[in-house]
Design a protein around this motif. Structure first.
Motif, short mmCIF file in Angstrom:
data_model
loop_
_atom_site.label_atom_id
_atom_site.label_comp_id
_atom_site.label_asym_id
_atom_site.label_seq_id
_atom_site.Cartn_x
_atom_site.Cartn_y
_atom_site.Cartn_z
N THR A 75 4.68 -0.21 -15.20
CA THR A 75 3.97 -1.56 -14.40
C THR A 75 2.50 -1.62 -13.71
O THR A 75 1.83 -2.98 -14.28
N VAL A 76 1.90 -0.39 -13.09
CA VAL A 76 0.52 -0.45 -12.83
C VAL A 76 -0.78 -0.23 -13.98
O VAL A 76 -1.74 -1.24 -13.76
N ALA A 77 -0.36 0.26 -14.88
CA ALA A 77 -0.86 0.32 -15.64
C ALA A 77 -1.30 -0.66 -16.85
O ALA A 77 -2.21 -0.65 -17.48
N VAL A 78 0.43 -1.09 -17.52
CA VAL A 78 0.39 -2.14 -18.84
C VAL A 78 0.33 -3.36 -17.65
O VAL A 78 -0.58 -4.00 -18.78
N GLU A 79 1.70 -3.38 -17.71
CA GLU A 79 1.45 -4.69 -17.20
C GLU A 79 2.18 -5.22 -15.97
O GLU A 79 2.38 -5.80 -15.53
N LEU A 80 0.61 -5.24 -15.92
CA LEU A 80 0.12 -5.63 -13.69
C LEU A 80 0.24 -7.95 -13.98
O LEU A 80 -0.85 -7.63 -13.62
N THR A 81 1.24 -8.13 -13.37
CA THR A 81 1.37 -9.15 -12.77
C THR A 81 2.37 -8.93 -11.49
O THR A 81 2.88 -8.05 -11.14
N PHE A 82 2.31 -10.41 -10.82
CA PHE A 82 3.23 -10.64 -9.57
C PHE A 82 4.11 -10.23 -9.83
O PHE A 82 5.27 -10.46 -9.55
N GLU A 83 4.84 -11.00 -11.16
CA GLU A 83 6.26 -11.25 -11.89
C GLU A 83 6.67 -9.37 -12.27
O GLU A 83 7.84 -9.03 -11.11
N ILE A 85 5.98 -7.05 -10.68
CA ILE A 85 5.26 -6.08 -9.53
C ILE A 85 6.73 -6.69 -8.82
O ILE A 85 7.35 -5.91 -8.10
N GLY A 86 7.03 -7.93 -8.65
CA GLY A 86 8.51 -8.23 -7.72
C GLY A 86 9.33 -7.37 -8.60
O GLY A 86 10.33 -6.75 -7.93
N VAL A 87 9.52 -7.29 -10.03
CA VAL A 87 10.48 -6.30 -10.96
C VAL A 87 11.26 -5.19 -10.63
O VAL A 87 11.90 -4.64 -9.97
N LEU A 88 9.41 -4.59 -10.30
CA LEU A 88 9.56 -3.26 -10.27
C LEU A 88 9.71 -3.35 -8.81
O LEU A 88 10.63 -1.89 -8.52
N ALA A 89 9.91 -3.92 -7.69
CA ALA A 89 9.64 -3.72 -6.51
C ALA A 89 11.24 -3.75 -6.52
O ALA A 89 11.87 -2.65 -5.79
N ILE A 90 12.14 -4.13 -7.23
CA ILE A 90 13.44 -4.77 -7.00
C ILE A 90 14.40 -3.55 -7.73
O ILE A 90 15.18 -2.77 -6.47
#
Length: 117
Positions: A75-83, A85-90
């Protein structure tokens, strides 16, 4: 250069995710093999069941740590978007909740409590 780093990070995330999956699978196979051996020795079923649950729990906990790490890297290095990040948080919240509940299930204490209490 950014594309190269993104490709390396994606590859690392895949490798770490595979390690997490492999860890869970190997612990499960080892636990089942251990159960079969102990059943052949005619050991107590209660002790066998308890050790099976603990081995499986440890494998799942360790595998979850690898899976969380791979999700964070990707998430941080490849696909950093608000969406993402939200999915990662969940996903991290769910996996952390699973880790805590497995820890309580295995040891009867929260992870931050002293094991000797």
């Amino acid at each position: 250069m950014d594309d190269f780093l993104a490709d390396v990070a994606a590859w690392c995330a895949v490798v770490i995710e595979a390690i997490g999956i492999g860890t869970i699978a190997l612990f499960a196979l080892y636990a089942l093999f251990n159960v079969v051996l102990r059943l052949l020795k005619r050991e107590s079923l209660d002790l066998i069941f308890l050790e099976l649950r603990q081995l499986l729990g440890r494998g799942i906990l360790l595998g979850l740590e690898f899976l969380i790490a791979s999700d964070i890297i990707y998430t941080v290095a490849v696909e950093l978007t608000f969406e993402t990040i939200g999915v990662l948080a969940i996903v991290v919240l769910i996996r952390t909740f699973l880790s805590f509940t497995l820890e309580v299930e295995m040891y009867g204490k929260w992870p931050w409590q002293n094991k000797r209490e």
